[in-house]
Design an enzyme around this catalytic site. Structure first.
Site, PDB file in Angstrom:
ATOM      1  N   ASN A  77       0.831  -1.201   0.000  1.00  0.00           N
ATOM      2  CA  ASN A  77       0.000   0.000   0.000  1.00  0.00           C
ATOM      3  C   ASN A  77       0.869   1.255   0.000  1.00  0.00           C
ATOM      4  O   ASN A  77       2.050   1.201  -0.328  1.00  0.00           O
ATOM      5  CB  ASN A  77      -1.016  -0.008   1.152  1.00  0.00           C
ATOM      6  CG  ASN A  77      -2.353   0.567   0.743  1.00  0.00           C
ATOM      7  OD1 ASN A  77      -2.441   1.649   0.196  1.00  0.00           O
ATOM      8  ND2 ASN A  77      -3.416  -0.174   1.015  1.00  0.00           N
ATOM      9  N   ARG A  78       0.310   2.396   0.388  1.00  0.00           N
ATOM     10  CA  ARG A  78       0.949   3.688   0.174  1.00  0.00           C
ATOM     11  C   ARG A  78       1.539   4.273   1.454  1.00  0.00           C
ATOM     12  O   ARG A  78       0.984   4.103   2.542  1.00  0.00           O
ATOM     13  CB  ARG A  78      -0.067   4.678  -0.418  1.00  0.00           C
ATOM     14  CG  ARG A  78      -0.495   4.314  -1.826  1.00  0.00           C
ATOM     15  CD  ARG A  78      -1.715   5.099  -2.281  1.00  0.00           C
ATOM     16  NE  ARG A  78      -2.027   4.788  -3.673  1.00  0.00           N
ATOM     17  CZ  ARG A  78      -2.740   3.709  -4.055  1.00  0.00           C
ATOM     18  NH1 ARG A  78      -3.209   2.862  -3.142  1.00  0.00           N
ATOM     19  NH2 ARG A  78      -2.972   3.496  -5.340  1.00  0.00           N
ATOM     20  N   HIS A 103       3.598   0.099  -2.647  1.00  0.00           N
ATOM     21  CA  HIS A 103       3.992  -1.306  -2.740  1.00  0.00           C
ATOM     22  C   HIS A 103       5.507  -1.500  -2.776  1.00  0.00           C
ATOM     23  O   HIS A 103       6.026  -2.354  -3.491  1.00  0.00           O
ATOM     24  CB  HIS A 103       3.350  -1.952  -3.958  1.00  0.00           C
ATOM     25  CG  HIS A 103       1.858  -2.091  -3.866  1.00  0.00           C
ATOM     26  ND1 HIS A 103       1.185  -2.151  -2.666  1.00  0.00           N
ATOM     27  CD2 HIS A 103       0.902  -2.166  -4.844  1.00  0.00           C
ATOM     28  CE1 HIS A 103      -0.115  -2.273  -2.895  1.00  0.00           C
ATOM     29  NE2 HIS A 103      -0.315  -2.283  -4.190  1.00  0.00           N
ATOM     30  N   HIS A 173      -1.020  -9.994  -3.792  1.00  0.00           N
ATOM     31  CA  HIS A 173      -1.849  -9.103  -4.600  1.00  0.00           C
ATOM     32  C   HIS A 173      -2.576  -9.869  -5.711  1.00  0.00           C
ATOM     33  O   HIS A 173      -2.670  -9.387  -6.844  1.00  0.00           O
ATOM     34  CB  HIS A 173      -0.984  -7.991  -5.193  1.00  0.00           C
ATOM     35  CG  HIS A 173      -1.715  -6.722  -5.481  1.00  0.00           C
ATOM     36  ND1 HIS A 173      -2.706  -6.627  -6.432  1.00  0.00           N
ATOM     37  CD2 HIS A 173      -1.605  -5.472  -4.933  1.00  0.00           C
ATOM     38  CE1 HIS A 173      -3.156  -5.394  -6.481  1.00  0.00           C
ATOM     39  NE2 HIS A 173      -2.517  -4.660  -5.573  1.00  0.00           N
ATOM     40  N   TYR A 175      -5.615 -11.183  -7.946  1.00  0.00           N
ATOM     41  CA  TYR A 175      -6.934 -10.736  -8.369  1.00  0.00           C
ATOM     42  C   TYR A 175      -7.787 -11.975  -8.611  1.00  0.00           C
ATOM     43  O   TYR A 175      -7.459 -12.798  -9.474  1.00  0.00           O
ATOM     44  CB  TYR A 175      -6.855  -9.941  -9.673  1.00  0.00           C
ATOM     45  CG  TYR A 175      -6.146  -8.616  -9.588  1.00  0.00           C
ATOM     46  CD1 TYR A 175      -6.862  -7.422  -9.527  1.00  0.00           C
ATOM     47  CD2 TYR A 175      -4.760  -8.553  -9.601  1.00  0.00           C
ATOM     48  CE1 TYR A 175      -6.212  -6.199  -9.489  1.00  0.00           C
ATOM     49  CE2 TYR A 175      -4.106  -7.338  -9.556  1.00  0.00           C
ATOM     50  CZ  TYR A 175      -4.828  -6.164  -9.495  1.00  0.00           C
ATOM     51  OH  TYR A 175      -4.184  -4.949  -9.453  1.00  0.00           O
ATOM     52  N   ASP A 230     -11.030   1.043  -3.733  1.00  0.00           N
ATOM     53  CA  ASP A 230      -9.602   0.848  -3.483  1.00  0.00           C
ATOM     54  C   ASP A 230      -9.356   1.372  -2.080  1.00  0.00           C
ATOM     55  O   ASP A 230      -8.716   2.404  -1.881  1.00  0.00           O
ATOM     56  CB  ASP A 230      -8.753   1.574  -4.527  1.00  0.00           C
ATOM     57  CG  ASP A 230      -7.284   1.131  -4.506  1.00  0.00           C
ATOM     58  OD1 ASP A 230      -6.943   0.286  -3.660  1.00  0.00           O
ATOM     59  OD2 ASP A 230      -6.504   1.634  -5.332  1.00  0.00           O
ATOM     60  N   GLN A 268      -7.445  -4.552   2.175  1.00  0.00           N
ATOM     61  CA  GLN A 268      -7.656  -3.594   1.095  1.00  0.00           C
ATOM     62  C   GLN A 268      -8.501  -4.254   0.018  1.00  0.00           C
ATOM     63  O   GLN A 268      -8.109  -5.251  -0.580  1.00  0.00           O
ATOM     64  CB  GLN A 268      -6.312  -3.158   0.503  1.00  0.00           C
ATOM     65  CG  GLN A 268      -6.427  -2.066  -0.555  1.00  0.00           C
ATOM     66  CD  GLN A 268      -6.430  -0.663   0.032  1.00  0.00           C
ATOM     67  OE1 GLN A 268      -6.280  -0.487   1.242  1.00  0.00           O
ATOM     68  NE2 GLN A 268      -6.584   0.336  -0.814  1.00  0.00           N
ATOM     69  N   GLU A 288      -6.516  -7.713  -0.296  1.00  0.00           N
ATOM     70  CA  GLU A 288      -5.145  -7.651   0.191  1.00  0.00           C
ATOM     71  C   GLU A 288      -5.127  -7.542   1.721  1.00  0.00           C
ATOM     72  O   GLU A 288      -5.440  -6.487   2.268  1.00  0.00           O
ATOM     73  CB  GLU A 288      -4.423  -6.461  -0.427  1.00  0.00           C
ATOM     74  CG  GLU A 288      -4.474  -6.426  -1.954  1.00  0.00           C
ATOM     75  CD  GLU A 288      -4.225  -5.034  -2.485  1.00  0.00           C
ATOM     76  OE1 GLU A 288      -3.182  -4.429  -2.121  1.00  0.00           O
ATOM     77  OE2 GLU A 288      -5.066  -4.523  -3.260  1.00  0.00           O
TER      78      GLU A 288
END
Length: 323
Positions: A77-78, A103, A173, A175, A230, A268, A288
């Site tokens: 994440n950020r 990330h 991560h 999908y 998100d 997330q 996540e």
């Protein structure tokens, strides 16, 4: 089973490990710790692919940004502004998402080749992240062990130690598309989360966690995911020593069911609205498990600090079934 999957431009080989148990087949790459493939049966017993991935290494090298199936770190994440302060010292990270670090930076764990060794019903990946890699302090020794248990559930167990104070936040991560193809927005999601963290335009937490009641963030009862997410959800259970089930994703058409159990305090939800290239927006759903975004700058959030003498441990379990 271990096989050569491809070779990087510098000659480094990338291997693929195939795990099979209880009707589930999972393929893991030594490049980026990527979960390349997960095949599980539908309610009619027909096996199908349920994660997004590329058939060859070139696909991952050409399309790195979606982080398809990747092991994300050193910080998932950020981190706002690409910097944080720890023990009075400020560290500047590699900004790769506007002004923010995302990330782990431009060349995070997802773009590294890991050492791999077999374990019972799985594979263990290891690497050393050098002090200063992408701006993070401390020499980090990290491992990720992927195993299939007797029910066919995929377990990912992370461990790390450091020689200097640092921050660590790891996740997978992948999908998921339980239908095997098409838009995943019709999947039904349940999350054991009564709060979420609102974000600003840069997807950095804005203020403290807020109640989901009466908002589109309320997934406490299963409903279709749709699009436009998100966001980090604050799991009701908090940090736990062993994985606790926190999420359930269901595709009514195929009957396939995914459960997620974790030791982490957050999840997330990303509905892949920005996928491109060979994939279309909404083709998958990322769940996540992790600590909260920008935690190094938010002392009120669960800590991501790891110090010498401590062991970072995190585990997430993806279970598969039908309904």
């Amino acid at each position: 089973m271990n096989e050569l999957f491809g070779t990087l431009s510098d000659g480094t080989p990338v291997h693929r490990w195939t795990l099979e148990r209880a009707g589930v087949r999972v393929r893991i790459l030594s490049y980026g710790g990527i979960v390349q493939s997960v095949e599980v049966p539908d309610r009619e017993g027909r096996a199908g692919e349920v994660v997004l991935g590329f058939p060859d290494l070139d696909g991952y090298l050409a399309h790195p940004e979606p982080y398809l199936g990747a092991l994300v770190g050193r910080y998932a994440n950020r981190i706002a502004g690409g910097r944080f302060t720890l023990d009075g010292r400020t560290y500047a990270l590699e900004p790769n998402n506007g002004p923010n670090s995302l990330h782990g930076g431009a060349r995070g764990f997802d773009k590294r080749v890991w050492d791999a060794e077999p374990v019972a019903h799985g594979v263990r990946l290891t690497r050393i992240s050098a002090h200063g890699e992408e701006g993070f302090p401390g020499r980090l020794e990290v491992s990720a062990t992927y195993t299939l248990d007797g029910s066919g559930a995929l377990r990912i167990a992370y461990e790390a130690v450091t020689d200097a104070p640092t921050v660590v936040n790891l996740t997978n991560h992948s999908y998921f598309n339980l239908a095997g193809s098409g838009d995943a927005g019709g999947h039904e999601l349940r999350l054991a989360a009564s709060r979420y963290t609102p974000v600003d335009a840069g997807l950095i937490p804005a203020g403290g966690p807020e109640d989901v009641t009466g908002t589109r963030f309320d997934f406490r009862e299963a409903r279709k995911t749709g699009s436009g997410y998100d966001h980090n959800f604050v799991l009701d259970k908090g940090v736990t020593d062993t994985p606790v089930e926190v999420a359930e994703l269901h595709d009514p058409a195929s009957g396939r069911l995914l459960t997620v159990a974790t030791t982490e305090p957050g999840l997330q939800l990303y509905t892949a609205d920005h996928l491109s290239g060979p994939f279309a927006p909404g083709d998958g759903i990322a769940l996540e498990t992790q600590h909260f975004p920008d935690s190094p700058n938010r002392p009120e959030f669960p800590t991501t600090v790891l110090r010498p003498g401590e062991v970072f441990r995190s585990e997430t379990v993806y279970g598969f079934g039908v309904r």
